[in-house]
Write an enzyme that holds these catalytic residues in place. Structure first.
Site, PDB file in Angstrom:
ATOM      1  CG  ASN A   1      -2.182   0.830   0.977  1.00 42.15           C
ATOM      2  OD1 ASN A   1      -2.311   1.517  -0.041  1.00 42.15           O
ATOM      3  ND2 ASN A   1      -3.107   0.798   1.927  1.00 42.15           N
TER       4      ASN A   1
ATOM      5  CG  HIS B   1      -6.774   0.879   7.480  1.00 42.60           C
ATOM      6  ND1 HIS B   1      -5.574   1.522   7.638  1.00 42.60           N
ATOM      7  CD2 HIS B   1      -6.617   0.075   6.392  1.00 42.60           C
ATOM      8  CE1 HIS B   1      -4.723   1.130   6.711  1.00 42.60           C
ATOM      9  NE2 HIS B   1      -5.326   0.262   5.934  1.00 42.60           N
TER      10      HIS B   1
END
Length: 420
Positions: free
Chosen positions: A243, A274
């Protein structure tokens, strides 16, 4: 900062609504995914505008100077950057200057100048073709989807906390299953991020220039490097290749700007971004311990094992095994989501890696990382001098339009950013 707090707060409220009202414990493709990407774009652009319009150049790090936006974007530019079709669903994040450079058709010319190292390059009229890069990435997508649809189903992560499995399996078997089950959980991320990268490349965005062999590189906004992930020999190496654009966002808006405990603040921000599942916080708080312990071990013992190729090979094998187990151990709560199953897993392992990390931090001194503009600039004196000269040349050039950028400054800036 107001923009940062508002955007992240609004995202958190939406995450709470989605999780605790609609579908707790379920992975669903809804509005929260695009909102996570837009939150990254809004907050990163806010800091870039502040760096470019309200801070002095000498107070910025080289990377901040490179990305600083010197003119307030128009409404069309702002909405185009945040809501363009290429990255609205799964990203990846890109800097505002890279996006505008692409939209205005200047990205290939800049990369050509980087490759040749000359300002007065005569550009070709045709853009490089992304066909090969897109085909390769679509092939990776197909393989990742195939693995996810077959192997992943037969190796559920939840089996790690199965009562019968914990009671009958030996420790080596349990750790081996932990590794293969978490490795089997990665292809869905490989699929989504690689497909998003391929979509951008198909539109012509993501060209990074040429490598030393003259091959085209379409990885300007790539989000992962699969080979480096699977062969990581350190916790940092894994995080640097997983990521990637989110890691850069965390670095730019949090780590470089934190006044204390930047590592802890960065992991907490990552957890908040998140979502609101408790497992995310358990994962990222465990990640703080693992990162600090891995850094302490690497700084204190690695230099003893690098002189002999044979010894270094053995060291790499051991650190690869340790890193893979540590990563899997850390991210189990991220997959399980809830507190009870996460603590069931950690208690079944007697919190062994938590305890080991704390002992490492108590035994080995942790060297401070050099952070801050002055220290960073002292490491790149040539770059600093060139940048100061360019700032004098382009001081007034940003006041009217993006097309008036000093091309030489931007070429040098982009090159340095990619090197970092």
């Amino acid at each position: 900062r107001y923009c940062f707090v508002f955007a992240l707060g609004y995202l958190t409220v939406c995450q709470i609504t989605r999780v605790y009202i609609f579908d707790y414990g379920q992975y669903s493709a809804d509005f929260s995914g695009p909102m996570m990407i837009i939150t990254q774009k809004i907050t990163s652009l806010a800091f870039e505008i502040r760096d470019g319009m309200f801070r002095k150049n000498e107070d910025l790090t080289p990377s901040q100077r490179c990305l600083a936006v010197r003119r307030m974007p128009s409404l069309l530019e702002y909405l185009s950057y945040n809501c363009n079709f290429m990255g609205i669903l799964a990203g990846p994040l890109c800097s505002y200057k890279d996006y505008i450079t692409f939209i205005e058709g200047r990205s290939y010319q800049l990369q050509q100048s980087e490759a040749n190292g000359r300002e007065d390059t005569k550009y070709e009229q045709t853009d490089p073709s992304p066909n090969i890069a897109v085909a390769q990435k679509l092939l990776i997508c197909g393989l990742s989807l195939l693995v996810h649809m077959t192997i992943t189903k037969t190796l559920p992560v939840e089996y790690n906390i199965d009562e019968n499995f914990r009671a009958t399996a030996s420790w080596p078997v349990r750790f081996f299953y932990l590794y293969v089950s978490l490795m089997a959980a990665r292809p869905k991320y490989y699929f989504a991020w690689t497909l998003a990268d391929a979509i951008n490349n198909a539109a012509g965005f993501g060209f990074r220039g040429y490598d030393k062999n003259g091959a085209m590189r379409w990885d300007l906004i790539s989000n992962l490097r699969i080979q480096q992930i699977e062969c990581s020999t350190s916790f940092k190496m894994f995080l640097d290749n997983w990521n990637i654009q989110t890691a850069l966002w965390l670095k730019r808006v949090c780590y470089e700007r934190a006044t204390f405990s930047p590592t802890i603040q960065t992991f907490i921000l990552s957890a908040i971004w998140h979502g609101v599942y408790p497992g995310y916080y358990l994962t990222f708080l465990t990640g703080v311990l693992m990162t600090l312990a891995a850094r302490a071990m690497r700084n204190n013992i690695r230099h003893y094992f690098v002189e002999s190729p044979a010894v270094k090979l053995c060291y790499d094998i051991v650190t690869w095994m340790t890193t893979q187990v540590a990563i899997c151990y850390t991210v189990v709560p991220f997959v399980l989501l809830s507190v009870k199953p996460s603590f069931t897993f950690y208690s079944s392992c007697y919190f062994c890696l938590h305890i080991a990390s704390i002992l490492v931090l108590l035994v080995f001194p942790l060297k401070r990382t050099q952070k801050g503009s002055k220290k960073h600039e002292s490491m790149q004196p040539v770059w600093s001098k060139k940048l100061e000269e360019e700032n004098l040349l382009q001081k007034n050039s940003y006041s009217t339009t993006n097309n008036s950028f000093s091309q030489k400054e931007e070429i040098t800036c982009r090159y340095q950013a990619l090197k970092q």
